[in-house]
Design a protein around this motif. Structure first.
Motif, PDB file in Angstrom:
ATOM      1  N   LEU A 127     -41.726  17.536  -0.317  1.00 56.05           N
ATOM      2  CA  LEU A 127     -41.109  16.760   0.768  1.00 56.05           C
ATOM      3  C   LEU A 127     -41.377  15.268   0.591  1.00 56.05           C
ATOM      4  O   LEU A 127     -41.800  14.578   1.516  1.00 56.05           O
ATOM      5  N   LYS A 152     -46.200  15.777   6.091  1.00 55.62           N
ATOM      6  CA  LYS A 152     -44.867  15.204   5.821  1.00 55.62           C
ATOM      7  C   LYS A 152     -43.750  16.106   6.339  1.00 55.62           C
ATOM      8  O   LYS A 152     -42.585  15.726   6.311  1.00 55.62           O
ATOM      9  N   THR A 172     -46.375  18.666 -12.826  1.00 55.60           N
ATOM     10  CA  THR A 172     -46.824  18.981 -11.476  1.00 55.60           C
ATOM     11  C   THR A 172     -46.214  20.299 -11.000  1.00 55.60           C
ATOM     12  O   THR A 172     -46.857  21.086 -10.298  1.00 55.60           O
ATOM     13  N   MET A 219     -36.871  12.549  -1.360  1.00 55.76           N
ATOM     14  CA  MET A 219     -35.716  13.351  -1.761  1.00 55.76           C
ATOM     15  C   MET A 219     -35.788  14.767  -1.202  1.00 55.76           C
ATOM     16  O   MET A 219     -34.806  15.275  -0.653  1.00 55.76           O
ATOM     17  N   SER A 278     -36.976  15.295 -11.814  1.00 55.56           N
ATOM     18  CA  SER A 278     -36.497  14.574 -13.002  1.00 55.56           C
ATOM     19  C   SER A 278     -37.410  14.856 -14.187  1.00 55.56           C
ATOM     20  O   SER A 278     -38.563  15.239 -14.011  1.00 55.56           O
ATOM     21  N   ASN A 312     -45.162  21.620   1.393  1.00 50.88           N
ATOM     22  CA  ASN A 312     -45.518  20.375   0.712  1.00 50.88           C
ATOM     23  C   ASN A 312     -47.030  20.307   0.579  1.00 50.88           C
ATOM     24  O   ASN A 312     -47.763  20.802   1.446  1.00 50.88           O
ATOM     25  N   ARG A 313     -47.489  19.689  -0.528  1.00 48.64           N
ATOM     26  CA  ARG A 313     -48.939  19.561  -0.722  1.00 48.64           C
ATOM     27  C   ARG A 313     -49.570  18.902   0.502  1.00 48.64           C
ATOM     28  O   ARG A 313     -50.613  19.314   0.981  1.00 48.64           O
ATOM     29  N   THR A 314     -48.929  17.852   1.003  1.00 54.02           N
ATOM     30  CA  THR A 314     -49.410  17.170   2.199  1.00 54.02           C
ATOM     31  C   THR A 314     -48.572  17.673   3.377  1.00 54.02           C
ATOM     32  O   THR A 314     -47.447  17.220   3.584  1.00 54.02           O
ATOM     33  N   ILE A 360     -40.187  17.940  -6.625  1.00 56.61           N
ATOM     34  CA  ILE A 360     -41.424  17.169  -6.655  1.00 56.61           C
ATOM     35  C   ILE A 360     -41.324  16.156  -7.797  1.00 56.61           C
ATOM     36  O   ILE A 360     -40.271  16.005  -8.408  1.00 56.61           O
ATOM     37  N   ASN A 361     -42.425  15.479  -8.080  1.00 56.36           N
ATOM     38  CA  ASN A 361     -42.295  14.305  -8.942  1.00 56.36           C
ATOM     39  C   ASN A 361     -41.941  14.615 -10.398  1.00 56.36           C
ATOM     40  O   ASN A 361     -41.118  13.934 -10.999  1.00 56.36           O
TER      41      ASN A 361
END
Ligand SMILES: NC(=O)c1ccc[n+]([C@@H]2O[C@H](COP(=O)([O-])OP(=O)(O)OC[C@H]3O[C@@H](n4cnc5c(N)ncnc54)[C@H](OP(=O)(O)O)[C@@H]3O)[C@@H](O)[C@H]2O)c1
Length: 294
Positions: free
Chosen positions: A14, A41, A75, A17, A97, A36-38, A70-71
């Motif tokens: 989260l 959010k 990850t 995007m 990406s 989400n990890r956090t 995610i990024n």
């Protein structure tokens, strides 16, 4: 075979995007489970009706398919390693990406886990997701894409590129390069005239208001694209030798004006290389021959 729209989707990740993806699905009346990890959010999405999963496992079990955003790929492995219940029989559409080899490696890894896997790439910023002009790219198993196409279409026009899972991120990086090259061309040109005290806003009026639409007309470029496939670059209207002259002037003018010369010098060197390869009397599209190899 026709496939139905899914009534539920899970979204893993989260950031700006992933949150936009989840919010778009919610806005279309689809039940959304998020992880989400956090977890904080997810607050805004939960207030709008999303379900917050405590684990990535729980998220992936909650819907017929899960979209991950995610990024990056490294990850993604770490996140999926947290799926203690296993991945067999689950479906993942991965929209982060990366590079083609990272996408292919993840598709191979997913197959070993028994995870149905589609790779994808997002071609618009979060604010445009789900709106007009939004395009998402996908590659991998076509039947998997077809099964979820109707639901994926809620995010943007879903373009299926082929069975090679690396194609979506390959197109993505190629298109981003195209975008940056366009912007860099404008920025370098603005620096050139800026060196003589011309405000960028004044230059923009001419460069973007007249020059780009006329000289970089997409229809004109598209009409010449088949010549790249044919390797035929007839130079009746302008040769590579003539273009090298212009490129050399750009490099020298940049040096004289005290602006950065790295890019124009590189273009000059590449033009010299294709001329040395025998394309001196061909048109500018023969520069394609220089870009095709390292
Ligand atoms: N934003 C755009 O304009 C845009 C456009 C096209 C494509 N994309 C692509 O979409 C993907 C997501 O982009 P984004 O803008 O949402 O932000 P991002 O910063 O690339 O990714 C943020 C997400 O990655 C998660 N994350 C980062 N490190 C993690 C870790 N070690 N373990 C678990 N989760 C981790 C974050 O979790 P936390 O919240 O816990 O930190 C968050 O969910 C990227 O691959 C990006 O290139 C973005």
């Amino acid at each position: 075979m026709t496939f139905q729209h899914s009534s539920a989707v899970s979204v893993v990740g989260l950031g700006p995007m992933g949150a936009a993806l989840a919010e778009t699905f919610l806005g279309k009346g689809i039940s959304v489970t998020v992880w989400n990890r956090t977890p904080g959010k997810a607050d805004t999405l939960v207030a709008k009706g999303a379900h917050l999963a405590a684990t990535v496992d729980e998220a992936m079990a909650a819907s017929p398919f899960t979209i991950a955003c995610i990024n990056d790929y490294p990850t993604m492995y770490r996140v999926l390693d947290g799926a203690q219940g296993g991945l067999r029989g689950r479906t993942l559409v991965n929209l982060n990406s990366g590079t083609p080899s990272e996408a292919r490696a993840m598709a191979d890894w997913a197959a070993e886990q028994g995870l149905d896997y589609l790779d994808g790439a997002i071609m618009v910023p979060p604010t445009l997701v789900g709106g007009p002009g939004s395009v998402f790219l996908y590659s991998g198993p076509q039947d998997l894409f077809a099964r979820h196409r109707a639901t994926l279409a809620e995010l943007g026009d879903p373009r299926f590129l082929g069975a090679d899972p690396g194609l979506a991120v390959l197109y993505n990086t190629a298109l981003l390069h195209f975008m940056y090259a366009h912007m860099n061309g404008f920025l370098h040109a603005a620096a050139m005239v800026g060196s003589a005290g011309v405000p960028a806003a004044e230059f923009a009026e001419l460069a973007l208001g007249w020059f780009a639409p006329v000289v970089l007309d997409p229809a004109g470029l598209a009409s010449q694209a088949p010549s790249l496939d044919d390797g035929a670059y007839p130079g009746e209207l302008g040769t590579m030798v003539m273009n090298l002259n212009a490129l050399e002037h750009i490099a020298r003018a940049s040096a004289e004006q005290g602006v950065n010369t790295a890019w124009p010098t590189l273009m000059q060197e590449l033009a010299e290389r294709v001329i040395a390869q025998g394309h001196g009397e061909d048109n500018y599209f023969s520069m394609f021959e220089a870009f095709k190899r390292p």
